[in-house]
Structure formats: C-alpha cells, structure tokens
Design a protein around this motif. Structure first.
Motif, PDB file in Angstrom:
ATOM      1  N   PRO A 196      -8.519  61.109  26.479  1.00  0.00           N
ATOM      2  CA  PRO A 196      -7.076  61.619  26.165  1.00  0.00           C
ATOM      3  C   PRO A 196      -7.364  62.395  24.687  1.00  0.00           C
ATOM      4  CG  PRO A 196      -7.119  59.324  26.734  1.00  0.00           C
ATOM      5  CD  PRO A 196      -8.567  59.560  26.616  1.00  0.00           C
ATOM      6  N   TRP A 231      -7.289  53.789  26.384  1.00  0.00           N
ATOM      7  CA  TRP A 231      -7.644  54.513  25.354  1.00  0.00           C
ATOM      8  C   TRP A 231      -6.946  53.952  23.987  1.00  0.00           C
ATOM      9  CZ3 TRP A 231     -12.397  55.814  24.165  1.00  0.00           C
ATOM     10  CH2 TRP A 231     -12.370  56.754  22.876  1.00  0.00           C
ATOM     11  N   GLU A 275      -6.374  56.735  30.244  1.00  0.00           N
ATOM     12  CA  GLU A 275      -5.182  56.997  29.446  1.00  0.00           C
ATOM     13  C   GLU A 275      -4.319  55.948  29.059  1.00  0.00           C
ATOM     14  OE1 GLU A 275      -3.569  60.558  31.581  1.00  0.00           O
ATOM     15  OE2 GLU A 275      -5.625  61.264  31.422  1.00  0.00           O
ATOM     16  N   TYR A 276      -4.422  54.789  29.850  1.00  0.00           N
ATOM     17  CA  TYR A 276      -3.603  53.816  29.609  1.00  0.00           C
ATOM     18  C   TYR A 276      -4.346  52.891  28.499  1.00  0.00           C
ATOM     19  CZ  TYR A 276      -1.124  49.045  29.790  1.00  0.00           C
ATOM     20  OH  TYR A 276      -0.666  47.880  29.740  1.00  0.00           O
ATOM     21  N   THR A 332      -3.296  61.329  20.584  1.00  0.00           N
ATOM     22  CA  THR A 332      -2.551  60.238  21.492  1.00  0.00           C
ATOM     23  C   THR A 332      -2.304  59.296  20.285  1.00  0.00           C
ATOM     24  OG1 THR A 332      -4.029  60.632  23.264  1.00  0.00           O
ATOM     25  CG2 THR A 332      -2.823  58.553  23.294  1.00  0.00           C
ATOM     26  N   GLN A 353      -8.983  57.759  35.674  1.00  0.00           N
ATOM     27  CA  GLN A 353      -8.727  58.699  34.878  1.00  0.00           C
ATOM     28  C   GLN A 353      -7.020  57.933  34.194  1.00  0.00           C
ATOM     29  OE1 GLN A 353      -9.992  61.316  33.340  1.00  0.00           O
ATOM     30  NE2 GLN A 353      -8.380  61.351  31.983  1.00  0.00           N
ATOM     31  N   LYS A 354      -6.348  57.352  34.816  1.00  0.00           N
ATOM     32  CA  LYS A 354      -4.956  56.784  34.714  1.00  0.00           C
ATOM     33  C   LYS A 354      -5.348  55.506  33.659  1.00  0.00           C
ATOM     34  CE  LYS A 354      -1.033  55.193  36.860  1.00  0.00           C
ATOM     35  NZ  LYS A 354      -0.580  54.770  38.153  1.00  0.00           N
TER      36      LYS A 354
END
Lengths: 258, 93
Positions: free
Chosen positions: A220, A171, A168-169, A224, A164-165
């Motif tokens: 995300p 995407w 988010e980085y 963003t 998941q981290k």
C-alpha cells in the motif's frame, strides 16, 4: 524500575503470542482441508506454548515486586482487562479468510523471528531460554506462511485479489512492530545500540518485501494511516470480544479447574 | 480442494533405521506435502526425516495375484539360511 520494564516487555511478547494463538485456534475444525486444519492449529499451540513460558516468568517477576500478589500464568492471562494487554494489535484482528489468516501469521512470525533472534543473546536468562525454543518454532511459521503468501499471491485472479485486499487491511498494523515502548529497554538486549530497532525493522522489511514481490503483491502507499498503541494497551474493538470468550470461565467461576 | 493429489508419507524415527510408511495426505505439491506431513505425522516427536511420494508413482501388486506371487515360496524352506553349521567362533549371525 528495571524489573518493571522486564515485566512489561515480557507481557508484550506473551500477550502477542497468546492472543494470536487464541485467535488462530478459531480455525480448529474449520480449516480448508484436514491437513491445513492441523497445520494452523499447530501454530496456534506453538503460540500458546510460548505465551505460557513467558507468563510463568512474568508471574515470578510480579511476585518478587509485590510479595503476596500470588500471580500465576493463569491469573495474568485470565484476570486482566483489555487495556492491560500489551499485544500487537495485529494479533487480535479477526481471521477473515484463509489468505488474511496466513498473511497475519506471516507478518507476526517475521516480527517474532527478528525479536527472538535478538533475544537469544539477552543477559536475562529466562528470556533467552524462551527465545531459543521459540525461534525454531517461528522459523517454521515463517516458512509455512511465506509459502502460502507466495502461492495465493501468485495464484489465480481470485486468490491474488483476496491477498491484495488482506495486505491492504493488515499493512497499517505492522508499523508498531519496531517502534519501541519505554519498557523495551536496552538492558533486555545485549548491546542494543541507537539504531537497534531500526536495524530489526530493516531486516523485517527486507524479508517481507522479498516474499511479497515474489507473490506479485503491491505494498500500500506509504501515506496509509498507520495504527499503533497495542504495546501500551490501546486496542481495536476486537480484543474485548476475544477476551470475553477466552476469559469467560475464570471470570464466571473463579478458580475453576477441571 | 479435493482434487489435490494424494501423497504417501514415510518417516524415519531414529538415525540408522529405515523410513516407515505412516499414512497418506492430500497436498498440491511436494513442498506442501512435506510441510503437511511434518504437521500431521510428527507432532509427537515421531520423526527426524520425512519422505513423501506421490501415490500414483507407487505400483502395487494386486491381491488376486497373491496366490501366484507368494504361495510358491511356502515349501522352499531351503532358502532360509538355517542349514549351515556355524563355527562357534562366529558369535553374531
């Protein structure tokens, strides 16, 4: 004008492959187990192989445009500066952990599959030839990386959290995939209509979302901030460092062979 | 990741030939084992088909049985099909 577009488009594809390959090669000798070390190195080699074929074609175009420029695949790869590189920014990002690396492959391979899938019908034979060979390779990359995204996303709490981290980085760097630059000109593709890139993007989105959902990962929020500019030479701080290492030998000892 | 099970890899390198044992590898499941076998053992065009079998499903004869298993066949040459007279018309046997 047309040749210049083809040249820049070819560089964009080639640079994305080369930088991805160079970055992934950092895993050599550091994979989690021997089998995976070999697997990810194979992918790095596929990328560099694609880049070579594309650079050879680019060099041909360059020498035609500027007789006497004596361009080769090597001069193009090793003697340009960061702002001349047109790779997608995602390819230059650090590998991070295994999850981040496989997710990066996952996004890029899905993009390449869309792109090469169209390019095999290109009226430009050099490009359609490369696409035909590369399409098989990236189809495997898609399969392999999708398996890992599912396995880690739908795995333990630890692996899901890391995926998941990573999502988010990474995407925000996917936005530029299907925003065409001026040189991504319709003569490169067969029958590229107005919604050509929109359609590719929709195809990419559909395939990627399917796997991410199976992996129980959450996309995300749509507000963003999305990064772009790689295709015209705007890069993150990471590219310069990567090039410094990759180009060192040719810069320090021009023309060196072994 | 060392607790991953061991798999035996068999590769067929040409249509019509048998799958041959080429080695083993560690993988978490059959799908990964196939992919790793592809990545590790077919890098140089060795194969057109892969089988993987989890090693624990292979039951092997043990070396200490080899005397009783295999030696008795040594003096039974009559089991070889070399005592027949073949008619000349039969060319390939």
């Amino acid at each position: 004008m047309e040749d210049k577009n083809i040249y820049e488009y070819t560089l964009m594809l080639a640079d994305s492959s080369l930088i991805m390959g160079q970055r992934l090669s950092e895993w050599t000798g550091h994979g989690p187990i021997l089998e995976l070390d070999i697997a990810i190195t194979n992918i790095a080699l596929d990328e560099i192989g694609q880049a070579r074929l594309l650079y050879q074609f680019a060099a041909e175009l360059k020498n035609k445009q500027e007789p006497g420029s004596k361009a080769t695949e090597d001069t193009i790869a090793f003697l340009r500066d960061a702002w001349d590189f047109k790779n997608l920014q995602i390819s230059e990002l650090p590998n991070g952990d295994w999850g981040q690396s496989v997710l990066k492959i996952f996004f890029l391979a899905h993009w390449q599959r869309q792109m090469y899938g169209k390019l095999i019908y290109s009226p430009i034979k050099n490009l359609s030839d490369v696409a035909e060979k590369a399409l098989k390779e990236v189809t495997y990359h898609v399969r392999w990386s999708s398996d890992w995204v599912r396995r880690l996303g739908d795995g333990t709490e630890e692996s899901r959290g890391r995926m998941q981290k990573a999502l988010e980085y990474l995407w925000p760097y996917t936005q530029e995939f299907f925003e065409p630059e001026g040189y991504e000109w319709d003569g490169i593709f067969e029958n590229a209509g107005e919604d050509f890139f929109e359609n590719m993007k929709a195809g990419w989105n559909k395939e990627v979302s399917l796997v991410l959902t199976e992996a129980s990962l959450t996309l995300p929020e749509s507000h963003t901030y999305m990064r772009k500019g790689g295709k015209k030479g705007l890069h993150t701080e990471h590219l310069g460092h990567l090039l410094a290492e990759m180009q060192f030998l040719q810069r320090a000892y021009p023309g060196c062979e072994w | 990741m060392n607790e991953q099970p061991l798999w035996e890899v068999f590769i067929r390198n040409k249509q019509g030939l048998d799958h041959k044992h080429v080695g083993s590898l560690h993988a978490a499941d059959a799908r990964t084992a196939l992919e790793s076998a592809r990545d590790v053992y077919t890098r140089r065009m060795e194969g057109i088909s892969i089988w993987v079998v989890e090693s624990r499903y292979i039951h092997a004869s043990s070396p200490e049985d080899s005397g009783s298993f295999f030696d008795p066949a040594n003096d039974k040459v009559y089991r070889h099909p070399t005592f027949y007279k073949l008619p000349d018309e039969v060319q390939y046997m």
